[in-house]
Motif scaffolding. Structure first.
Motif, PDB file in Angstrom:
ATOM      1  N   UNK A  63       6.804  36.397  22.674  1.00 33.22           N
ATOM      2  CA  UNK A  63       6.201  37.452  21.851  1.00 33.22           C
ATOM      3  C   UNK A  63       6.272  37.116  20.371  1.00 33.22           C
ATOM      4  N   UNK A  64       5.371  37.696  19.626  1.00 33.71           N
ATOM      5  CA  UNK A  64       5.416  37.625  18.162  1.00 33.71           C
ATOM      6  C   UNK A  64       5.361  39.056  17.630  1.00 33.71           C
ATOM      7  N   UNK A  65       5.667  39.215  16.360  1.00 37.00           N
ATOM      8  CA  UNK A  65       5.716  40.556  15.778  1.00 37.00           C
ATOM      9  C   UNK A  65       4.348  41.226  15.868  1.00 37.00           C
ATOM     10  N   UNK A  66       4.364  42.505  16.171  1.00 38.86           N
ATOM     11  CA  UNK A  66       3.104  43.236  16.263  1.00 38.86           C
ATOM     12  C   UNK A  66       3.233  44.631  15.680  1.00 38.86           C
ATOM     13  N   UNK A  67       3.808  45.521  16.502  1.00 40.39           N
ATOM     14  CA  UNK A  67       3.841  46.935  16.123  1.00 40.39           C
ATOM     15  C   UNK A  67       5.232  47.508  16.350  1.00 40.39           C
ATOM     16  N   UNK A  68       5.699  48.290  15.404  1.00 31.67           N
ATOM     17  CA  UNK A  68       6.903  49.101  15.609  1.00 31.67           C
ATOM     18  C   UNK A  68       6.530  50.514  15.169  1.00 31.67           C
ATOM     19  N   UNK A  69       6.448  51.420  16.133  1.00 25.14           N
ATOM     20  CA  UNK A  69       6.015  52.782  15.771  1.00 25.14           C
ATOM     21  C   UNK A  69       7.032  53.457  14.868  1.00 25.14           C
ATOM     22  N   UNK A  70       8.312  53.293  15.216  1.00 20.65           N
ATOM     23  CA  UNK A  70       9.371  53.933  14.419  1.00 20.65           C
ATOM     24  C   UNK A  70      10.529  52.963  14.241  1.00 20.65           C
ATOM     25  N   UNK A 113      14.843  51.052  16.939  1.00 17.79           N
ATOM     26  CA  UNK A 113      13.413  50.736  17.000  1.00 17.79           C
ATOM     27  C   UNK A 113      12.817  51.475  18.191  1.00 17.79           C
ATOM     28  N   UNK A 114      11.707  52.158  17.990  1.00 20.09           N
ATOM     29  CA  UNK A 114      11.077  52.886  19.093  1.00 20.09           C
ATOM     30  C   UNK A 114       9.620  52.483  19.234  1.00 20.09           C
ATOM     31  N   UNK A 115       9.210  52.394  20.484  1.00 25.06           N
ATOM     32  CA  UNK A 115       7.807  52.090  20.801  1.00 25.06           C
ATOM     33  C   UNK A 115       7.283  50.872  20.048  1.00 25.06           C
ATOM     34  N   UNK A 116       7.903  49.754  20.325  1.00 29.67           N
ATOM     35  CA  UNK A 116       7.465  48.493  19.719  1.00 29.67           C
ATOM     36  C   UNK A 116       6.591  47.728  20.704  1.00 29.67           C
ATOM     37  N   UNK A 117       5.665  46.990  20.163  1.00 24.25           N
ATOM     38  CA  UNK A 117       4.742  46.221  20.985  1.00 24.25           C
ATOM     39  C   UNK A 117       4.524  44.856  20.339  1.00 24.25           C
ATOM     40  N   UNK A 118       4.825  43.815  21.087  1.00 29.66           N
ATOM     41  CA  UNK A 118       4.622  42.475  20.559  1.00 29.66           C
ATOM     42  C   UNK A 118       3.653  41.703  21.429  1.00 29.66           C
ATOM     43  N   UNK A 119       2.571  41.199  20.863  1.00 29.05           N
ATOM     44  CA  UNK A 119       1.655  40.403  21.683  1.00 29.05           C
ATOM     45  C   UNK A 119       2.304  39.084  22.091  1.00 29.05           C
ATOM     46  N   UNK A 120       1.993  38.637  23.288  1.00 28.69           N
ATOM     47  CA  UNK A 120       2.506  37.358  23.771  1.00 28.69           C
ATOM     48  C   UNK A 120       1.551  36.242  23.362  1.00 28.69           C
ATOM     49  N   UNK A 121       2.121  35.111  22.988  1.00 28.68           N
ATOM     50  CA  UNK A 121       1.329  33.906  22.709  1.00 28.68           C
ATOM     51  C   UNK A 121       1.857  32.799  23.610  1.00 28.68           C
ATOM     52  N   UNK A 122       1.083  31.742  23.737  1.00 28.11           N
ATOM     53  CA  UNK A 122       1.533  30.618  24.564  1.00 28.11           C
ATOM     54  C   UNK A 122       2.751  29.963  23.920  1.00 28.11           C
ATOM     55  N   UNK A 123       3.836  29.894  24.672  1.00 28.51           N
ATOM     56  CA  UNK A 123       5.074  29.338  24.125  1.00 28.51           C
ATOM     57  C   UNK A 123       4.858  27.946  23.555  1.00 28.51           C
ATOM     58  N   UNK A 124       4.144  27.096  24.316  1.00 31.27           N
ATOM     59  CA  UNK A 124       4.049  25.694  23.896  1.00 31.27           C
ATOM     60  C   UNK A 124       3.292  25.520  22.576  1.00 31.27           C
ATOM     61  N   UNK A 125       2.532  26.530  22.171  1.00 29.34           N
ATOM     62  CA  UNK A 125       1.854  26.453  20.871  1.00 29.34           C
ATOM     63  C   UNK A 125       2.815  26.700  19.711  1.00 29.34           C
ATOM     64  N   UNK A 126       3.922  27.372  20.001  1.00 26.40           N
ATOM     65  CA  UNK A 126       4.823  27.805  18.932  1.00 26.40           C
ATOM     66  C   UNK A 126       6.205  27.161  18.987  1.00 26.40           C
ATOM     67  N   UNK A 127       6.643  26.820  20.195  1.00 19.98           N
ATOM     68  CA  UNK A 127       8.019  26.349  20.335  1.00 19.98           C
ATOM     69  C   UNK A 127       8.103  25.460  21.570  1.00 19.98           C
ATOM     70  N   UNK A 128       9.240  24.819  21.726  1.00 22.51           N
ATOM     71  CA  UNK A 128       9.452  23.950  22.881  1.00 22.51           C
ATOM     72  C   UNK A 128       9.994  24.795  24.042  1.00 22.51           C
ATOM     73  N   UNK A 129       9.202  24.995  25.092  1.00 24.44           N
ATOM     74  CA  UNK A 129       9.644  25.880  26.181  1.00 24.44           C
ATOM     75  C   UNK A 129      10.971  25.442  26.803  1.00 24.44           C
ATOM     76  N   UNK A 130      11.179  24.141  26.911  1.00 20.68           N
ATOM     77  CA  UNK A 130      12.423  23.643  27.519  1.00 20.68           C
ATOM     78  C   UNK A 130      13.620  24.009  26.636  1.00 20.68           C
ATOM     79  N   UNK A 131      13.465  23.827  25.341  1.00 22.38           N
ATOM     80  CA  UNK A 131      14.556  24.137  24.412  1.00 22.38           C
ATOM     81  C   UNK A 131      14.860  25.637  24.403  1.00 22.38           C
ATOM     82  N   UNK A 132      13.816  26.460  24.480  1.00 23.38           N
ATOM     83  CA  UNK A 132      14.034  27.910  24.443  1.00 23.38           C
ATOM     84  C   UNK A 132      14.720  28.375  25.727  1.00 23.38           C
TER      85      UNK A 132
END
Lengths: 274, 136
Positions: A63-70, A113-132
């Motif tokens: 996930x990446x940052x998106x929305x935090x309602x409160x 934090x209440x009602x947060x929503x983070x869109x998912x992105x492809x891990x391999x575009x942002x970070x090393x999936x094996x390392x994470x």
């Protein structure tokens, strides 16, 4: 030494995780840093949710940052404190993670934090999936060594009064910073919670000048980040008094890139001293 | 399950949907019209679509599954029958025009890139998504 999992990582132990449902984590704020902004407490809650959601999708997405309602700031977190991070997730799939969470210091909640929503992105575009994946397992098994975080460089911004109750300004995302090595190694972007911190500083003069004070920042609402902020990007800032209603007030603060709104949030104020 | 949606059903929820769209996009409710393209007219980004769907789910106590709109638009067509090489086929275009009947035909490009389909979505499209889930 690599900045990965050091320069901008705020979970150093996972105490329990029902992947995609609920997670309890912990973070020890290093003793030696000067301060730990409340926006980073919010970041630690978000990173805890991220861990559980990444495990739920087998580390193919993140996930990446998106929305935090409160976002409520209800206490203080100081260097040396141990944050206990409790997060419940209502959704964790290839499209998004939805969650709410609380950070505790001892028996006192310091941020919610209440009602947060983070869109998912492809891990391999942002970070090393094996390392994470390996990092997740380390946090579950024995935990990471504390004290990896050495603080973040402050970001300069310009701010001028536009009219009564309204300010405008701009800032440039740093071209280089240690946190880019962690956020994220394969695609560096300015963290949404650092923008949150910058916005709080940007509206500080508006708060001081706001009639009926003194006012205290108690949180933020309708926090939304609409696009990534790469190194070197110039963003314009605007802040204006949104509402004053007895003991409460709010300031709307936005960032723009050209004509496009890049982010928005309401800074919530109350007549009280934390 | 009936998939017919009456104008009365749309009208019944439109005020709430318009309020949600305005809140999510940070614009005045007056700017939101039934036929406003969220992307072209109201500057929505992909995160805004997630936000709007999230808010609609909470407001109307429904679950709008991921990719539901595209799946419903495609109907019984397979993905290959619906699009080829990123371009919507003639059969797919006919399905889109039926599914998004609220959208004036002149707004639907021919040929239509499948990635451009979300640009067609209007406030009314989201009303219909909610009504479908309520009826489903």
């Amino acid at each position: 030494m690599s900045d990965h999992f050091r320069a901008f990582s705020f979970v150093d132990r996972i105490l329990s995780d029902k992947q995609g449902k609920a997670i309890v984590g912990q973070y020890q704020i290093p003793d030696l840093i000067r301060k730990f902004p409340m926006s980073l407490v919010a970041e630690s809650i978000g990173q805890c949710a991220a861990m559980s959601s990444m495990a739920a999708v087998n580390f193919k997405h993140r996930p990446v940052a998106g929305i935090a309602s409160v976002v409520e700031f209800c206490g203080c977190a100081r260097p040396g404190d141990i944050l206990k991070l409790e997060v419940s997730l209502t959704r964790a799939d290839e499209e998004a993670v939805a969650y709410s969470g609380v950070a505790w210091v001892g028996d006192k909640p310091v941020a919610k934090l209440s009602n947060c929503l983070g869109p998912m992105v492809l891990m391999e575009d942002f970070d090393n999936p094996v390392a994470v994946r390996k990092r997740y397992q380390l946090l579950v098994d024995s935990g990471a060594e504390p004290d990896a975080f050495g603080g973040v460089e402050s970001v300069d911004f310009e701010s001028v009064e536009k009219s009564d109750g309204e300010r405008e300004g701009q800032f440039t995302v740093p071209h280089e910073a240690a946190f880019f090595g962690d956020h994220f190694p394969r695609r560096p972007v300015f963290p949404g919670t650092l923008l949150m911190d910058l916005k709080l500083k940007f509206v500080a003069d508006l708060i001081v000048d706001l009639e009926g004070g003194p006012w205290t920042v108690v949180g933020m609402q309708d926090v939304k980040l609409r696009s990534f902020m790469p190194p070197g990007e110039l963003l314009e800032l605007s802040g204006k008094v949104d509402k004053i209603d007895g003991e409460q007030a709010s300031i709307l603060v936005q960032s723009r890139k050209g004509k496009r709104r890049n982010s928005s949030a309401r800074v919530m104020l109350e007549k009280k001293i934390l | 399950m009936s998939t017919e949606i009456s104008q009365a059903e749309i009208d019944a929820i439109y005020p709430q949907v318009a309020e949600i769209v305005a809140d999510a996009l940070g614009c005045d409710e007056d700017e939101v019209k039934p036929d406003s393209s969220l992307i072209n007219d109201l500057d929505a980004e992909s995160i805004d679509f997630l936000d709007i769907v999230f808010r609609l789910e909470q407001e109307f106590k429904v679950k709008i599954p991921r990719g539901k709109a595209m799946e419903e638009a495609r109907g019984e067509l397979s993905e290959e029958e619906f699009e080829q090489g990123g371009i919507v086929t003639d059969a797919g275009l006919a399905k889109i025009k039926t599914y998004l009947a609220e959208i004036p035909a002149d707004r639907i490009a021919d040929p239509l890139k499948s990635a451009e389909i979300p640009k067609l979505f209007t406030t009314e499209t989201f009303c219909k998504m909610v009504v479908r889930e309520q009826k489903g």
